[in-house]
Design a protein around this motif. Structure first.
Motif, PDB file in Angstrom:
ATOM      1  N   ILE A  85       0.973  -1.244  -0.140  1.00  0.00           N
ATOM      2  CA  ILE A  85      -0.202   0.081  -0.148  1.00  0.00           C
ATOM      3  C   ILE A  85       1.013   1.370  -0.091  1.00  0.00           C
ATOM      4  O   ILE A  85       0.739   2.104  -0.761  1.00  0.00           O
ATOM      5  CB  ILE A  85      -1.065  -0.028   1.202  1.00  0.00           C
ATOM      6  CG1 ILE A  85      -2.027  -1.022   0.952  1.00  0.00           C
ATOM      7  CG2 ILE A  85      -1.643   1.272   1.326  1.00  0.00           C
ATOM      8  CD1 ILE A  85      -2.786  -1.395   2.288  1.00  0.00           C
ATOM      9  N   GLU A  86       1.796   1.361   1.008  1.00  0.00           N
ATOM     10  CA  GLU A  86       2.700   2.568   0.963  1.00  0.00           C
ATOM     11  C   GLU A  86       3.472   2.625  -0.286  1.00  0.00           C
ATOM     12  O   GLU A  86       3.632   3.828  -0.917  1.00  0.00           O
ATOM     13  CB  GLU A  86       3.700   2.257   2.024  1.00  0.00           C
ATOM     14  CG  GLU A  86       4.600   3.447   2.417  1.00  0.00           C
ATOM     15  CD  GLU A  86       5.638   3.472   3.385  1.00  0.00           C
ATOM     16  OE1 GLU A  86       6.660   3.693   3.542  1.00  0.00           O
ATOM     17  OE2 GLU A  86       4.908   2.856   4.524  1.00  0.00           O
ATOM     18  N   ARG A  87       4.095   1.391  -1.030  1.00  0.00           N
ATOM     19  CA  ARG A  87       4.874   1.742  -2.138  1.00  0.00           C
ATOM     20  C   ARG A  87       3.945   2.238  -3.154  1.00  0.00           C
ATOM     21  O   ARG A  87       4.458   2.841  -3.977  1.00  0.00           O
ATOM     22  CB  ARG A  87       5.565   0.156  -2.457  1.00  0.00           C
ATOM     23  CG  ARG A  87       6.518   0.410  -3.909  1.00  0.00           C
ATOM     24  CD  ARG A  87       6.388  -0.789  -4.617  1.00  0.00           C
ATOM     25  NE  ARG A  87       5.188  -0.994  -5.352  1.00  0.00           N
ATOM     26  CZ  ARG A  87       4.914  -0.207  -6.614  1.00  0.00           C
ATOM     27  NH1 ARG A  87       5.938   0.563  -7.200  1.00  0.00           N
ATOM     28  NH2 ARG A  87       3.833  -0.504  -7.209  1.00  0.00           N
ATOM     29  N   THR A  88       2.625   1.803  -3.338  1.00  0.00           N
ATOM     30  CA  THR A  88       1.886   2.056  -4.203  1.00  0.00           C
ATOM     31  C   THR A  88       1.536   3.480  -4.233  1.00  0.00           C
ATOM     32  O   THR A  88       1.615   4.508  -5.228  1.00  0.00           O
ATOM     33  CB  THR A  88       0.639   1.452  -4.451  1.00  0.00           C
ATOM     34  OG1 THR A  88       0.731  -0.117  -4.500  1.00  0.00           O
ATOM     35  CG2 THR A  88      -0.620   1.708  -5.375  1.00  0.00           C
ATOM     36  N   VAL A  89       1.294   3.954  -3.177  1.00  0.00           N
ATOM     37  CA  VAL A  89       0.972   5.389  -2.815  1.00  0.00           C
ATOM     38  C   VAL A  89       2.157   6.220  -3.206  1.00  0.00           C
ATOM     39  O   VAL A  89       2.020   7.177  -3.856  1.00  0.00           O
ATOM     40  CB  VAL A  89       0.260   5.793  -1.437  1.00  0.00           C
ATOM     41  CG1 VAL A  89       0.282   7.182  -1.149  1.00  0.00           C
ATOM     42  CG2 VAL A  89      -1.004   5.132  -1.326  1.00  0.00           C
ATOM     43  N   LEU A  90       3.312   5.863  -2.614  1.00  0.00           N
ATOM     44  CA  LEU A  90       4.663   6.661  -2.977  1.00  0.00           C
ATOM     45  C   LEU A  90       4.931   6.557  -4.450  1.00  0.00           C
ATOM     46  O   LEU A  90       5.508   7.681  -4.888  1.00  0.00           O
ATOM     47  CB  LEU A  90       5.738   6.068  -2.129  1.00  0.00           C
ATOM     48  CG  LEU A  90       5.541   6.612  -0.897  1.00  0.00           C
ATOM     49  CD1 LEU A  90       6.804   5.619   0.345  1.00  0.00           C
ATOM     50  CD2 LEU A  90       5.566   8.006  -0.476  1.00  0.00           C
ATOM     51  N   GLU A  91       4.937   5.453  -5.260  1.00  0.00           N
ATOM     52  CA  GLU A  91       5.136   5.488  -6.546  1.00  0.00           C
ATOM     53  C   GLU A  91       4.245   6.684  -7.422  1.00  0.00           C
ATOM     54  O   GLU A  91       4.710   7.190  -8.304  1.00  0.00           O
ATOM     55  CB  GLU A  91       4.876   4.146  -7.011  1.00  0.00           C
ATOM     56  CG  GLU A  91       5.202   3.714  -8.677  1.00  0.00           C
ATOM     57  CD  GLU A  91       3.721   3.844  -9.338  1.00  0.00           C
ATOM     58  OE1 GLU A  91       4.112   4.345 -10.563  1.00  0.00           O
ATOM     59  OE2 GLU A  91       2.727   3.512  -9.031  1.00  0.00           O
ATOM     60  N   VAL A  92       2.979   6.693  -7.093  1.00  0.00           N
ATOM     61  CA  VAL A  92       2.025   7.533  -7.751  1.00  0.00           C
ATOM     62  C   VAL A  92       2.495   8.898  -7.391  1.00  0.00           C
ATOM     63  O   VAL A  92       2.600   9.877  -8.200  1.00  0.00           O
ATOM     64  CB  VAL A  92       0.599   7.368  -7.449  1.00  0.00           C
ATOM     65  CG1 VAL A  92      -0.267   8.369  -7.886  1.00  0.00           C
ATOM     66  CG2 VAL A  92       0.193   5.849  -7.726  1.00  0.00           C
ATOM     67  N   ALA A  93       2.894   9.184  -6.052  1.00  0.00           N
ATOM     68  CA  ALA A  93       3.075  10.572  -5.815  1.00  0.00           C
ATOM     69  C   ALA A  93       4.475  10.844  -6.491  1.00  0.00           C
ATOM     70  O   ALA A  93       4.707  11.959  -6.853  1.00  0.00           O
ATOM     71  CB  ALA A  93       3.399  10.337  -4.236  1.00  0.00           C
ATOM     72  N   GLY A  94       5.371   9.610  -6.615  1.00  0.00           N
ATOM     73  CA  GLY A  94       6.578  10.097  -7.247  1.00  0.00           C
ATOM     74  C   GLY A  94       6.540  10.632  -8.735  1.00  0.00           C
ATOM     75  O   GLY A  94       7.385  11.470  -9.338  1.00  0.00           O
ATOM     76  N   THR A  95       5.497   9.909  -9.403  1.00  0.00           N
ATOM     77  CA  THR A  95       5.202  10.400 -10.669  1.00  0.00           C
ATOM     78  C   THR A  95       4.719  11.738 -10.680  1.00  0.00           C
ATOM     79  O   THR A  95       5.117  12.711 -11.830  1.00  0.00           O
ATOM     80  CB  THR A  95       4.304   9.205 -11.420  1.00  0.00           C
ATOM     81  OG1 THR A  95       4.928   8.070 -11.487  1.00  0.00           O
ATOM     82  CG2 THR A  95       4.123   9.715 -12.872  1.00  0.00           C
ATOM     83  N   VAL A  96       3.937  12.196  -9.845  1.00  0.00           N
ATOM     84  CA  VAL A  96       3.253  13.572  -9.799  1.00  0.00           C
ATOM     85  C   VAL A  96       4.459  14.539  -9.358  1.00  0.00           C
ATOM     86  O   VAL A  96       4.579  15.530 -10.174  1.00  0.00           O
ATOM     87  CB  VAL A  96       2.205  13.681  -8.771  1.00  0.00           C
ATOM     88  CG1 VAL A  96       1.932  15.130  -8.592  1.00  0.00           C
ATOM     89  CG2 VAL A  96       1.148  12.826  -9.113  1.00  0.00           C
ATOM     90  N   LEU A  97       5.330  13.984  -8.440  1.00  0.00           N
ATOM     91  CA  LEU A  97       6.562  15.065  -8.177  1.00  0.00           C
ATOM     92  C   LEU A  97       7.235  15.154  -9.408  1.00  0.00           C
ATOM     93  O   LEU A  97       7.937  15.990  -9.660  1.00  0.00           O
ATOM     94  CB  LEU A  97       7.409  14.463  -7.156  1.00  0.00           C
ATOM     95  CG  LEU A  97       8.417  15.200  -6.607  1.00  0.00           C
ATOM     96  CD1 LEU A  97       8.291  16.564  -6.111  1.00  0.00           C
ATOM     97  CD2 LEU A  97       9.258  14.348  -5.551  1.00  0.00           C
TER      98      LEU A  97
END
Length: 143
Positions: A85-97
Motif C-alpha cells: 500500500i505504501e509503495r503504491t501511494v509513494l510510486e504515484v506521488a513520485g510520478t506527480v513529483l
C-alpha cells in the motif's frame, strides 16, 4: 523479491555503463526522495472528478478491497500488505513529483513509475493505481 528491482534500478542509474561517457545520474545527491507516506497530499491522488475514484482509493488504503478485486489486480492477498500500500501511494506521488520537477527543470523521471493498467474504479494487471493518469490529471487541473 520483486521489490528489489527498485534498489537495483537506483544502483544502475548511478553506475557508468561502458557505452556512455558517464552514469545517467552523476551523484546520489542528484536523486530526489519524494515524500514520506503520510505526507502525500490526497489531492494529488484522488479527487471526485479525477482518474482515480476516491471510494476505490479509500478502500485500497484501508485494506477493504474484495477478494475478486485483489485477484483481478493480480497481487491477491498481498494487496493488503502495508508495504505494498505504501509503495503504491509513494510510486504515484513520485510520478506527480517527477512531473512537477520536469516542469521546473526540463527533465525528471520516476524510476518506479509507469503503472498504467488500472482503471478509475479498479486495479488490473498488477497495477493498483494508474500513476500516469493521476499525474496527467494533476498537471492539467486548473487549480
Amino acid at each position: 523479491s520483486p521489490m528489489d528491482k527498485f534498489e537495483l534500478l537506483r544502483r544502475a542509474v548511478l553506475t557508468k555503463p561502458p557505452h556512455l561517457p558517464r552514469a545517467l545520474v552523476a551523484v546520489e545527491s542528484d536523486m530526489f526522495r519524494a515524500l514520506d507516506y503520510g505526507d502525500v497530499p490526497r489531492e494529488w491522488l484522488a479527487e471526485p472528478t479525477g482518474p482515480l475514484d476516491p471510494e476505490f482509493f479509500d478502500r485500497f488504503v484501508s485494506r477493504q478491497l474484495t477478494h475478486e478485486e485483489k485477484r483481478y489486480i493480480g497481487f491477491r492477498e498481498q494487496t493488503d500488505r502495508p508495504e505494498l500500500i505504501e509503495r503504491t501511494v509513494l510510486e504515484v506521488a513520485g510520478t506527480v513529483l517527477a512531473c512537477q520537477l520536469a516542469c521546473e527543470y526540463g527533465i525528471a523521471s520516476n524510476l518506479a513509475g509507469g503503472t498504467h493498467h488500472a482503471h478509475r474504479t479498479m486495479g488490473a494487471g498488477y497495477t493498483i493505481i494508474n500513476d500516469l493518469a493521476v499525474a496527467a490529471n494533476y498537471l492539467t487541473s486548473p487549480s
